[in-house]
Write an enzyme that holds these catalytic residues in place. Structure first.
Site, PDB file in Angstrom:
ATOM      1  N   ASN A  90      -0.807  42.910 -21.834  1.00 42.34           N
ATOM      2  CA  ASN A  90      -2.095  42.474 -22.382  1.00 42.34           C
ATOM      3  C   ASN A  90      -2.115  42.337 -23.903  1.00 42.34           C
ATOM      4  O   ASN A  90      -2.803  41.477 -24.435  1.00 42.34           O
ATOM      5  CB  ASN A  90      -3.180  43.474 -21.960  1.00 42.34           C
ATOM      6  CG  ASN A  90      -4.423  43.356 -22.811  1.00 42.34           C
ATOM      7  OD1 ASN A  90      -5.220  42.419 -22.672  1.00 42.34           O
ATOM      8  ND2 ASN A  90      -4.611  44.296 -23.737  1.00 42.34           N
ATOM      9  N   TYR A 156      -0.374  31.045 -31.277  1.00 45.61           N
ATOM     10  CA  TYR A 156      -1.071  31.786 -30.227  1.00 45.61           C
ATOM     11  C   TYR A 156      -0.989  31.023 -28.905  1.00 45.61           C
ATOM     12  O   TYR A 156      -0.615  31.580 -27.865  1.00 45.61           O
ATOM     13  CB  TYR A 156      -2.531  32.003 -30.623  1.00 45.61           C
ATOM     14  CG  TYR A 156      -3.366  32.666 -29.546  1.00 45.61           C
ATOM     15  CD1 TYR A 156      -3.273  34.034 -29.319  1.00 45.61           C
ATOM     16  CD2 TYR A 156      -4.249  31.916 -28.761  1.00 45.61           C
ATOM     17  CE1 TYR A 156      -4.030  34.650 -28.328  1.00 45.61           C
ATOM     18  CE2 TYR A 156      -5.013  32.518 -27.777  1.00 45.61           C
ATOM     19  CZ  TYR A 156      -4.901  33.885 -27.565  1.00 45.61           C
ATOM     20  OH  TYR A 156      -5.653  34.476 -26.573  1.00 45.61           O
ATOM     21  N   LYS A 160       1.147  32.276 -25.608  1.00 48.77           N
ATOM     22  CA  LYS A 160       0.443  32.550 -24.359  1.00 48.77           C
ATOM     23  C   LYS A 160       0.922  31.619 -23.239  1.00 48.77           C
ATOM     24  O   LYS A 160       0.914  31.990 -22.059  1.00 48.77           O
ATOM     25  CB  LYS A 160      -1.068  32.419 -24.564  1.00 48.77           C
ATOM     26  CG  LYS A 160      -1.675  33.549 -25.391  1.00 48.77           C
ATOM     27  CD  LYS A 160      -1.487  34.899 -24.710  1.00 48.77           C
ATOM     28  CE  LYS A 160      -2.226  36.011 -25.419  1.00 48.77           C
ATOM     29  NZ  LYS A 160      -2.088  37.319 -24.718  1.00 48.77           N
TER      30      LYS A 160
END
Length: 248
Positions: A90, A156, A160
């Protein structure tokens, strides 16, 4: 749903990570709560939750930027000799929030180190335990931005997206051992990251959702718990999008 399962969660002290931790213990799981730094206040909170739900919560501290620290953190988890039932990758940072052409390679490497490489390394260190016990579930927290290719935030979005690629590969390679791997792709969710968004951008994003609101961390956590549980036993290699009906 998770009674007596042992779950490893990174970035477990806030936002989606803490919501996942709380949802896991509410469903009977023991948790290895991984985070960067020690906090007496947070440890007290964990102790209260542990006693309330009659589960074990083990704080594990390491900096995801430090490979040696990640290795030591994994070794600390394995020393308990508990069968690992699930891993929730996470922890993450949002990066520089700039266009690709204006993003330095240093920033890209930094974001990938935390959002991807370190968590892949941690998973790799814990994997033998799961293989030996012939089962388990890995859940990567990705982002709807990784599916849509949002403007700006190149590092980012790319990191991801890599987390999605990882679960596709893990699902294929580890299925024979009874290990499943899936990803959750949240949309705009009430976390520290969202609080850093400019008001205009946040309003526009919320306006582009069918539900016209931001998501709550516990709404993401419920999906993660389901993916960790035996109720999703025939599901692997998938991406669960939870974004309030976002239509960019």
């Amino acid at each position: 749903m998770l009674k007596d399962k042992n779950i490893v969660i990174t970035g477990s002290n806030r936002g989606i990570g803490f919501a996942v931790l709380k949802a896991c213990i509410e469903n009977g799981a023991n948790v290895f709560a991984c985070m960067r730094s020690r906090s007496e206040e947070f440890e007290t909170k964990l102790q209260i939750l542990s006693e309330k739900y009659e589960v074990k919560i083990h704080p594990v501290y390491f900096d995801l930027k430090d490979e040696r620290a990640v290795k030591e953190g994994a070794s600390g988890i394995l020393k308990y000799k508990a069968p690992i039932s699930g891993i929730v990758n996470n922890a993450g940072v949002i990066g520089a929030k700039s266009l690709f052409s204006m993003t330095s390679m240093e920033e890209i490497r930094h974001t990938f180190e935390i959002n991807f490489f370190s968590q892949v390394f941690l998973t790799q260190r814990l994997l033998k335990n799961m293989i030996r016990n012939k089962g388990g579930s890995i859940v990567n927290i990705s982002s709807a931005a990784a599916l849509d290719g949002d403007p700006a935030q190149f590092e980012y979005v790319a990191s991801k997206a890599a987390m999605i690629g990882a679960v596709k590969k893990w699902a294929n390679e580890l299925g024979g051992y009874g290990i499943r791997a899936n990803a959750v792709a949240p949309g705009v969710t009430e976390t520290d990251m969202v609080s850093e968004m400019k008001t205009e951008l946040l309003s526009k994003t919320v306006g582009n959702t069918s539900l016209r609101r931001t998501g709550q961390p516990d709404e993401i956590a419920k999906a993660v718990v389901w993916l960790l549980s035996d109720d999703s036993g025939y599901m692997t290699g998938q991406v669960v999008r939870i974004d309030g009906g976002l239509h960019p």
